[in-house]
Design a protein around this motif. Sequence first.
Motif, mmCIF file in Angstrom:
data_model
loop_
_atom_site.group_PDB
_atom_site.id
_atom_site.type_symbol
_atom_site.label_atom_id
_atom_site.label_comp_id
_atom_site.label_asym_id
_atom_site.label_seq_id
_atom_site.Cartn_x
_atom_site.Cartn_y
_atom_site.Cartn_z
ATOM 1 N N ALA A 163 2.365 -2.895 -4.784
ATOM 2 C CA ALA A 163 2.097 -2.259 -3.493
ATOM 3 C C ALA A 163 2.849 -2.966 -2.368
ATOM 4 O O ALA A 163 3.415 -2.298 -1.483
ATOM 5 C CB ALA A 163 0.594 -2.264 -3.214
ATOM 6 N N ARG A 164 2.886 -4.281 -2.407
ATOM 7 C CA ARG A 164 3.596 -5.028 -1.354
ATOM 8 C C ARG A 164 5.088 -4.756 -1.396
ATOM 9 O O ARG A 164 5.742 -4.598 -0.356
ATOM 10 C CB ARG A 164 3.311 -6.531 -1.503
ATOM 11 C CG ARG A 164 1.913 -6.938 -1.077
ATOM 12 C CD ARG A 164 1.797 -8.444 -0.948
ATOM 13 N NE ARG A 164 1.978 -9.117 -2.240
ATOM 14 C CZ ARG A 164 0.977 -9.426 -3.051
ATOM 15 N NH1 ARG A 164 -0.271 -9.112 -2.721
ATOM 16 N NH2 ARG A 164 1.195 -10.048 -4.191
ATOM 17 N N ARG A 165 5.653 -4.703 -2.596
ATOM 18 C CA ARG A 165 7.082 -4.441 -2.731
ATOM 19 C C ARG A 165 7.441 -3.052 -2.210
ATOM 20 O O ARG A 165 8.401 -2.876 -1.459
ATOM 21 C CB ARG A 165 7.505 -4.580 -4.191
ATOM 22 C CG ARG A 165 8.982 -4.324 -4.431
ATOM 23 C CD ARG A 165 9.358 -4.543 -5.885
ATOM 24 N NE ARG A 165 8.671 -3.609 -6.774
ATOM 25 C CZ ARG A 165 8.886 -3.520 -8.080
ATOM 26 N NH1 ARG A 165 9.774 -4.329 -8.654
ATOM 27 N NH2 ARG A 165 8.229 -2.656 -8.825
ATOM 28 N N ALA A 166 6.645 -2.062 -2.599
ATOM 29 C CA ALA A 166 6.906 -0.698 -2.137
ATOM 30 C C ALA A 166 6.753 -0.599 -0.625
ATOM 31 O O ALA A 166 7.584 0.026 0.052
ATOM 32 C CB ALA A 166 5.955 0.274 -2.830
ATOM 33 N N ALA A 167 5.717 -1.205 -0.094
ATOM 34 C CA ALA A 167 5.467 -1.137 1.346
ATOM 35 C C ALA A 167 6.586 -1.810 2.136
ATOM 36 O O ALA A 167 7.006 -1.310 3.191
ATOM 37 C CB ALA A 167 4.123 -1.780 1.678
ATOM 38 N N ALA A 168 7.078 -2.942 1.645
ATOM 39 C CA ALA A 168 8.157 -3.653 2.343
ATOM 40 C C ALA A 168 9.417 -2.804 2.395
ATOM 41 O O ALA A 168 10.107 -2.743 3.415
ATOM 42 C CB ALA A 168 8.430 -4.986 1.657
ATOM 43 N N ALA A 169 9.727 -2.134 1.278
ATOM 44 C CA ALA A 169 10.929 -1.304 1.254
ATOM 45 C C ALA A 169 10.787 -0.092 2.167
ATOM 46 O O ALA A 169 11.733 0.282 2.880
ATOM 47 C CB ALA A 169 11.211 -0.852 -0.182
ATOM 48 N N ILE A 170 9.619 0.526 2.153
ATOM 49 C CA ILE A 170 9.387 1.686 3.013
ATOM 50 C C ILE A 170 9.468 1.278 4.484
ATOM 51 O O ILE A 170 10.096 1.967 5.304
ATOM 52 C CB ILE A 170 8.028 2.330 2.692
ATOM 53 C CG1 ILE A 170 8.064 2.950 1.294
ATOM 54 C CG2 ILE A 170 7.653 3.376 3.743
ATOM 55 C CD1 ILE A 170 6.695 3.310 0.746
ATOM 56 N N GLU A 171 8.851 0.154 4.827
ATOM 57 C CA GLU A 171 8.903 -0.323 6.216
ATOM 58 C C GLU A 171 10.339 -0.592 6.654
ATOM 59 O O GLU A 171 10.758 -0.186 7.748
ATOM 60 C CB GLU A 171 8.070 -1.597 6.361
ATOM 61 C CG GLU A 171 8.098 -2.167 7.777
ATOM 62 C CD GLU A 171 7.330 -3.460 7.897
ATOM 63 O OE1 GLU A 171 7.204 -3.967 9.023
ATOM 64 O OE2 GLU A 171 6.861 -3.989 6.857
ATOM 65 N N ALA A 172 11.110 -1.248 5.780
ATOM 66 C CA ALA A 172 12.498 -1.549 6.129
ATOM 67 C C ALA A 172 13.320 -0.270 6.300
ATOM 68 O O ALA A 172 14.136 -0.151 7.221
ATOM 69 C CB ALA A 172 13.119 -2.435 5.047
ATOM 70 N N MET A 173 13.088 0.711 5.424
ATOM 71 C CA MET A 173 13.850 1.955 5.511
ATOM 72 C C MET A 173 13.440 2.776 6.727
ATOM 73 O O MET A 173 14.282 3.438 7.356
ATOM 74 C CB MET A 173 13.655 2.769 4.236
ATOM 75 C CG MET A 173 14.707 3.847 4.044
ATOM 76 S SD MET A 173 16.378 3.193 3.817
ATOM 77 C CE MET A 173 16.177 2.322 2.252
ATOM 78 N N MET A 174 12.169 2.724 7.101
ATOM 79 C CA MET A 174 11.713 3.463 8.279
ATOM 80 C C MET A 174 12.375 2.960 9.554
ATOM 81 O O MET A 174 12.528 3.707 10.524
ATOM 82 C CB MET A 174 10.189 3.363 8.406
ATOM 83 C CG MET A 174 9.421 4.165 7.368
ATOM 84 S SD MET A 174 7.624 4.008 7.518
ATOM 85 C CE MET A 174 7.349 4.866 9.061
ATOM 86 N N GLN A 175 12.805 1.713 9.546
ATOM 87 C CA GLN A 175 13.461 1.157 10.722
ATOM 88 C C GLN A 175 14.932 1.533 10.816
ATOM 89 O O GLN A 175 15.562 1.350 11.868
ATOM 90 C CB GLN A 175 13.322 -0.372 10.720
ATOM 91 C CG GLN A 175 11.889 -0.843 10.856
ATOM 92 C CD GLN A 175 11.777 -2.352 10.813
ATOM 93 O OE1 GLN A 175 12.521 -3.058 11.490
ATOM 94 N NE2 GLN A 175 10.839 -2.854 10.024
#
Length: 258
Positions: A163-175
């Motif tokens: 979950a942390r890995r997926a969330a980090a990637a999504i957050e980075a891509m949203m930026q």
Amino acid sequence: MRNELLDAVIASVHEAGEQLRFLGTRPTTTEAMMAALQANDEAVTAVLRPALTAALPGSGWNTDEHGSGPMPDGDWWVVDPVGGNLHAVYGMADWNIGVSLVRDGEPVLAVLHTPTSGETFTAVAGEGARLNGVPVHVSEKTDLGVALAGTGQAKPSHEPADARRAAAAIEAMMQRALYVRVSVPVSHQLVQVAAGRMDLHWQFDNLRSHIGPVLIAREAGATVTDLDGKPWQVTSDGYLAAAPGLHAAVLDVLRTAR
């Protein structure tokens, strides 16, 4: 000359799409939900398995949609009977029937049919990708700031690290990207990349149910690599399928989030 094997697969997935009975039933218990999911898978498999193995005598059969790793030599049908099966059961539109043919560990043919939209994506290795028989090509975008990106939970997991890995990637891509879509089935998003409707899709899991839609995206012109930038293989841990003009920038974003 028409590809007779491809024609046989297309005909089979169309027939299979008409066999589902648990559509929009909205079960309210785990037992009822699992029974509906299994019934849908069995209805599709009952059509596809005899038809495809007869179309290619001696071929093997694999429906382990969450399987990964190398595949044995020879011809193997890799089938995701109902991609997004839960969507079908609860009455949503994003579900499909996917078939790929893997020969000696390499994908050579793929068909993905969405009965709700009437769209059938196809690909034969080295011959391009098509939607309802018409060639398709990936986006020509070069600016990540106007890109439509996608990912999803390809393999169910409640592990905190996942979950942390997926969330980090999504957050980075949203930026960096214009928009990030997080949904399943993965196959649906990959063919949207092939059609140029979406611009990229990444996964930390590379499952056998992805083989066909990855081939379709690649044959449509997507750059497909693992998350280290090496050419995608059936045995890769994860992957990125993106418009060529965006691939390098997306890979850089994902590297910062891993």
